[in-house]
Every structure is written in structure tokens, then in C-alpha cells.
Design a protein around this motif. Structure first.
Motif, PDB file in Angstrom:
ATOM      1  N   ALA A 100      12.920   9.915   5.227  1.00  0.00           N
ATOM      2  CA  ALA A 100      13.963  11.115   5.821  1.00  0.00           C
ATOM      3  C   ALA A 100      13.284  12.151   6.371  1.00  0.00           C
ATOM      4  N   THR A 101      11.812  12.246   6.108  1.00  0.00           N
ATOM      5  CA  THR A 101      10.988  13.505   6.526  1.00  0.00           C
ATOM      6  C   THR A 101      10.223  13.229   7.611  1.00  0.00           C
ATOM      7  N   ASP A 102      10.492  14.198   8.487  1.00  0.00           N
ATOM      8  CA  ASP A 102       9.693  14.148   9.860  1.00  0.00           C
ATOM      9  C   ASP A 102       8.042  13.889   9.601  1.00  0.00           C
ATOM     10  N   GLY A 103       7.781  12.761  10.197  1.00  0.00           N
ATOM     11  CA  GLY A 103       5.983  12.756  10.273  1.00  0.00           C
ATOM     12  C   GLY A 103       5.646  11.858   9.147  1.00  0.00           C
ATOM     13  N   CYS A 104       6.721  11.617   8.172  1.00  0.00           N
ATOM     14  CA  CYS A 104       6.039  11.007   7.156  1.00  0.00           C
ATOM     15  C   CYS A 104       6.483   9.397   7.361  1.00  0.00           C
ATOM     16  N   GLU A 105       5.414   8.638   6.982  1.00  0.00           N
ATOM     17  CA  GLU A 105       5.560   7.050   7.334  1.00  0.00           C
ATOM     18  C   GLU A 105       5.390   6.087   6.317  1.00  0.00           C
ATOM     19  N   THR A 106       6.182   5.215   6.080  1.00  0.00           N
ATOM     20  CA  THR A 106       6.344   4.194   4.993  1.00  0.00           C
ATOM     21  C   THR A 106       5.553   3.038   5.323  1.00  0.00           C
ATOM     22  N   SER A 107       4.788   2.909   6.043  1.00  0.00           N
ATOM     23  CA  SER A 107       3.766   1.758   6.655  1.00  0.00           C
ATOM     24  C   SER A 107       2.547   2.422   7.147  1.00  0.00           C
ATOM     25  N   GLY A 108       1.413   1.679   7.132  1.00  0.00           N
ATOM     26  CA  GLY A 108       0.321   2.081   7.820  1.00  0.00           C
ATOM     27  C   GLY A 108      -0.857   2.350   6.326  1.00  0.00           C
ATOM     28  N   ILE A 109      -1.992   2.570   6.605  1.00  0.00           N
ATOM     29  CA  ILE A 109      -2.862   2.764   5.547  1.00  0.00           C
ATOM     30  C   ILE A 109      -2.677   3.580   4.445  1.00  0.00           C
ATOM     31  N   ALA A 110      -2.115   4.945   5.035  1.00  0.00           N
ATOM     32  CA  ALA A 110      -1.782   6.039   4.076  1.00  0.00           C
ATOM     33  C   ALA A 110      -0.865   5.545   2.990  1.00  0.00           C
ATOM     34  N   TRP A 111       0.189   4.646   3.507  1.00  0.00           N
ATOM     35  CA  TRP A 111       1.282   4.324   2.622  1.00  0.00           C
ATOM     36  C   TRP A 111       0.878   3.294   1.792  1.00  0.00           C
ATOM     37  N   GLU A 112      -0.034   2.283   2.312  1.00  0.00           N
ATOM     38  CA  GLU A 112      -0.553   1.331   1.642  1.00  0.00           C
ATOM     39  C   GLU A 112      -1.424   1.922   0.271  1.00  0.00           C
ATOM     40  N   ALA A 113      -2.312   2.671   0.661  1.00  0.00           N
ATOM     41  CA  ALA A 113      -3.313   3.584  -0.333  1.00  0.00           C
ATOM     42  C   ALA A 113      -2.315   4.259  -1.334  1.00  0.00           C
ATOM     43  N   TRP A 114      -1.493   4.934  -1.136  1.00  0.00           N
ATOM     44  CA  TRP A 114      -0.699   5.736  -1.899  1.00  0.00           C
ATOM     45  C   TRP A 114       0.319   4.537  -2.929  1.00  0.00           C
ATOM     46  N   GLU A 134      17.122  24.744  -3.586  1.00  0.00           N
ATOM     47  CA  GLU A 134      18.024  25.030  -2.606  1.00  0.00           C
ATOM     48  C   GLU A 134      17.668  24.514  -1.291  1.00  0.00           C
ATOM     49  N   LYS A 135      16.425  24.411  -1.034  1.00  0.00           N
ATOM     50  CA  LYS A 135      15.927  24.110   0.343  1.00  0.00           C
ATOM     51  C   LYS A 135      15.767  22.469   0.524  1.00  0.00           C
ATOM     52  N   PHE A 136      15.719  21.751  -0.812  1.00  0.00           N
ATOM     53  CA  PHE A 136      15.778  20.377  -0.442  1.00  0.00           C
ATOM     54  C   PHE A 136      17.036  19.660  -0.446  1.00  0.00           C
ATOM     55  N   ASP A 137      17.153  18.900   0.653  1.00  0.00           N
ATOM     56  CA  ASP A 137      18.380  18.143   0.605  1.00  0.00           C
ATOM     57  C   ASP A 137      18.081  16.758   1.072  1.00  0.00           C
ATOM     58  N   GLY A 138      17.059  16.086   0.429  1.00  0.00           N
ATOM     59  CA  GLY A 138      16.893  14.798   0.505  1.00  0.00           C
ATOM     60  C   GLY A 138      15.809  14.612   1.489  1.00  0.00           C
ATOM     61  N   ASP A 139      15.229  15.581   2.234  1.00  0.00           N
ATOM     62  CA  ASP A 139      13.772  15.462   3.088  1.00  0.00           C
ATOM     63  C   ASP A 139      13.099  16.737   2.775  1.00  0.00           C
ATOM     64  N   ALA A 140      11.884  16.665   3.207  1.00  0.00           N
ATOM     65  CA  ALA A 140      10.991  17.790   2.787  1.00  0.00           C
ATOM     66  C   ALA A 140      10.852  18.827   4.034  1.00  0.00           C
ATOM     67  N   ASN A 141      11.579  18.511   5.074  1.00  0.00           N
ATOM     68  CA  ASN A 141      11.210  19.361   6.467  1.00  0.00           C
ATOM     69  C   ASN A 141      11.670  20.963   6.295  1.00  0.00           C
ATOM     70  N   ASP A 142      12.255  21.369   5.190  1.00  0.00           N
ATOM     71  CA  ASP A 142      12.548  22.728   4.870  1.00  0.00           C
ATOM     72  C   ASP A 142      11.407  23.184   3.965  1.00  0.00           C
ATOM     73  N   LEU A 143      10.522  22.161   3.384  1.00  0.00           N
ATOM     74  CA  LEU A 143       9.584  22.779   2.365  1.00  0.00           C
ATOM     75  C   LEU A 143       8.099  23.060   3.043  1.00  0.00           C
ATOM     76  N   LYS A 144       8.062  22.679   4.311  1.00  0.00           N
ATOM     77  CA  LYS A 144       6.761  22.548   5.157  1.00  0.00           C
ATOM     78  C   LYS A 144       6.181  23.860   5.434  1.00  0.00           C
ATOM     79  N   ASP A 145       7.029  24.968   5.322  1.00  0.00           N
ATOM     80  CA  ASP A 145       6.478  26.241   5.579  1.00  0.00           C
ATOM     81  C   ASP A 145       6.253  27.316   4.481  1.00  0.00           C
TER      82      ASP A 145
END
Length: 365
Positions: A260-274, A144-155
Motif C-alpha cells: 500500500a506504500t508508494d515505492g515499496c515492492e514485494t518482489s525483487g532482491i530487497a523483498w527476497e532478502a527481507w 494517527e498518521k498511519f492509515d495502512g500505508d507509510a506514505n504520511d510517515l516518510k517525512d
């Protein structure tokens, strides 16, 4: 960008090989399995996606192989599949009565130079490569807390059952970390099916399953209101771009959720590694091998058998209902898939090795 272009070129060649293999027919080798039993060994328990995949192909292979042998699926779980793979490496069967099914959880320790790995994919003869997807899901109260981003799941403090830090599950662990979620893995389960059972018992509050297991075991939970899908890992188009999973086109991909999630990037080394490890783990996630000692005639016979299976008029209907809508590759297509599944760029590997050390204390150096 250079990394992504390289991956894209490899995928294009792989898919071209798949198309070519679908149109090519070779003479059936003169190998007769009459009265014999073929052992189809997978290094997992009987409750996960690999078991469903192997048990789907076993009766079809029995019909397609000359002499119609009995094909029996055997389970050799342990060490996240490394135990079974090490066992297969030592086998010297040459008559085709032993085949082995690997998964991304077998490939990743190999890619990461895990010291427990005593097997070498270069010694194995690939005869089929199967693409697959993966779906993350939540219990209803968290869904119910998920609406397309993970912002409300971080706590939220999440717990899930994982086969190990260096197994296929690293795709999930890294994705959830990139989303800023606090997900604590309980390492050491024998297969993804055991992780699902933890979820069903209320011992875990997040899980993912590969498509075959999701279709069989999680969809009924979703329909009963006991689970809510969150996202898929996605699929790949011909240019190597992440697109929606063809089996679950109505679900958002991790890429969409990340964007759609604050702080998550789809560029850079973390994204390329994933993305590099996603490609190594899912588009050719499951493969069937013969031992190095198997003869050329046996290999040709198996390749023809799998080509005949894939060419069946009812195969698409059967496979999509059981495995999902993913490519099944033989011949040159399977060889290219094996290459993509057992190699990752050095920078992606270095990032993952460092992350595993920092987050889980896993040293692979």
C-alpha cells in the motif's frame, strides 16, 4: 521465484516434522535430576521477550523432567547476545544441568559471518524450537498518521533502540527502509526490552517487540492509549507465503503495508532478502540447546520432557496467553527448524551484507 519455492519446500517439510513429532512417543531415558538445579541461560537481559519465553518454560520443564529439578533462568547479556553464545560454546557440561536459549539476534550474526561470532550452531543439540512474531508500534501522535500505508510517515525523523545492525533487528531496519521511512537506530541496547523502555521514556518514537514481550508489556500501553500498533511482520502458511500473524489477525502485515506504500515492492532482491531473513529469524526464532557434550540419554530425556509439556491439556491456553499462537517443535521438527534458522540463500546474504555496509558502515567482509 526459485528462492521462494526452496523456502516453501523447507517449510512444508518442517511443518510435517512438527506434526509427526506431536504423534510420536519415545521411551523416557533413564536420567534422574533429583536434587539438581538446571541453569537455563539466555544471552539477553531480563526485560525482553526471550526472558518471558524462558521463564514460561522453566517451571513446566521442572515438572516434566524426571526428578523435578529446580530450573533457574540465568541472564548473560552482551554484544547483542553474541557474548553469551560464545560463552555457551566453551561449556562442556554433559549431565543436562545446562541448557541455552538462543534467539534470532543470536542467529543473524552467525548467518552473516560476523567476526565476533566464536560459536557454531552445528555443535549444539537442539531440543526445542519456538516460533514467534513481531509487532511494530508508534506513539499516539504518530499513530494517527498511519492509515495502512507509510506514505504520511516518510517525512518524520524516527529514533529507536536497537541491539545491533546484524541482530534480529535487521528485519525491522530493512522493512522500514523499504517503506521509505527515516528511522535512525541507536545501537547497543542489551535486549529488546531496553528498546521498549526507551519508547516508554520518550527517547524513541518507534519500536517493535517480539510477541511474548508485546503481549505482556506493550498491550497494556495500547490499552492505556500510550501506544498504537502499526503492523506485524506476519506469519507463514504451509506454502511459505506471508499471511497475517495468528496471534494478531486484525493487524496488517509488513507485506500489506508495503503493497500500500508508494515505492515499496514485494518482489525483487530487497523483498527476497527481507523474507529470507524473516524466515530465519521468526518462524523458529527461539531455540533451546544442550551442549555438544551432553549424552544421547540426556538429549532423549529433554526431548521427551518438552513433548510432554506440549501435550499437556492446558498447554495451548497457557502458551497462547503468554507466547502467542505459534508452533512449538521438538525432535525432527526442531532439527528442521534449526536448519531453516541457520541458513539463508547466498544472494539474500550478499544483499544484506552490502546494505549493512552502505547504510551503517558495518563491514562483514
Amino acid at each position: 521465484m526459485k528462492l521462494m519455492k526452496s523456502i516453501s519446500r523447507g517449510l512444508t517439510v518442517m511443518l510435517a516434522g512438527v506434526a509427526a513429532c506431536a504423534l510420536t512417543s519415545t521411551a523416557q531415558a533413564e536420567v534422574d535430576f533429583s536434587g539438581k538445579t538446571v541453569e537455563f541461560v539466555i544471552p539477553f537481559s531480563e526485560s525482553g521477550g526471550s526472558a518471558r519465553w524462558a521463564n514460561f518454560f522453566a517451571p513446566l520443564l521442572s515438572e516434566a523432567l524426571p526428578g523435578n529439578p529446580t530450573v533457574v533462568v540465568r541472564y548473560r547479556p552482551g554484544a547483542g547476545s553474541t557474548k553469551g553464545a560464545n560463552w555457551f560454546q566453551r561449556q562442556k557440561t554433559d549431565d543436562g544441568t545446562l541448557i541455552f536459549g538462543s534467539s534470532g539476534s543470536t542467529q543473524f550474526p552467525y548467518l552473516l559471518d560476523d567476526p565476533r561470532v566464536k560459536f557454531d550452531y552445528n555443535d549444539w543439540q537442539v531440543i526445542l524450537a519456538s516460533g514467534v512474531g513481531g509487532v511494530t508500534y508508534l506513539p499516539p501522535e504518530l499513530g494517527e498518521k498511519f492509515d495502512g500505508d507509510a506514505n504520511d510517515l516518510k517525512d518524520i525523523d524516527f529514533i529507536w533502540g536497537s541491539q545491533g545492525a546484524t541482530r534480529l533487528d535487521l528485519v525491522a531496519n530493512l522493512a522500514w527502509k523499504m517503506l521509505g521511512m527515516n528511522v535512525q537506530p541507536v545501537f547497543g541496547i542489551a535486549g529488546r526490552g531496553d528498546g521498549r523502555l526507551m519508547f516508554e521514556r520518550g527517547e524513541a518514537n518507534i519500536d517493535y517487540q517480539t510477541s511474548p514481550a508485546y503481549l505482556k508489556s506493550v498491550v497494556p500501553m495500547v490499552e492505556a492509549g500510550r501506544a498504537v500498533p502499526m503492523m506485524t511482520w506476519g506469519g507463514l502458511d504451509d506454502d511459505g507465503n506471508i499471511v497475517r500473524d495468528p496471534t494478531f489477525p486484525d493487524m496488517p502485515t509488513f507485506k500489506e503495508v508495503c503493497e500500500a506504500t508508494d515505492g515499496c515492492e514485494t518482489s525483487g532482491i530487497a523483498w527476497e532478502a527481507w523474507k529470507a531473513f524473516f524466515i530465519a529469524g521468526f518462524p523458529a526464532q527461539k531455540m533451546v540447546f544442550l551442549p555438544k557434550t551432553a549424552s544421547a540419554e540426556v538429549r532423549a530425556t529433554y526431548e521427551q520432557a518438552f513433548k510432554d509439556i506440549i501435550a499437556r491439556p492446558d498447554f495451548t491456553k497457557l502458551s497462547e496467553a503468554t507466547l502467542g499462537a505459534y508452533p512449538q517443535m521438538t525432535g525432527k521438527g526442531a532439527e528442521k527448524a534449526k536448519e531453516l534458522a541457520t541458513k539463508v540463500p547466498a544472494e539474500a546474504k550478499a544483499y544484506v551484507v552490502n546494505w549493512l555496509q552502505e547504510d551503517y558502515g558495518v563491514s562483514l567482509k
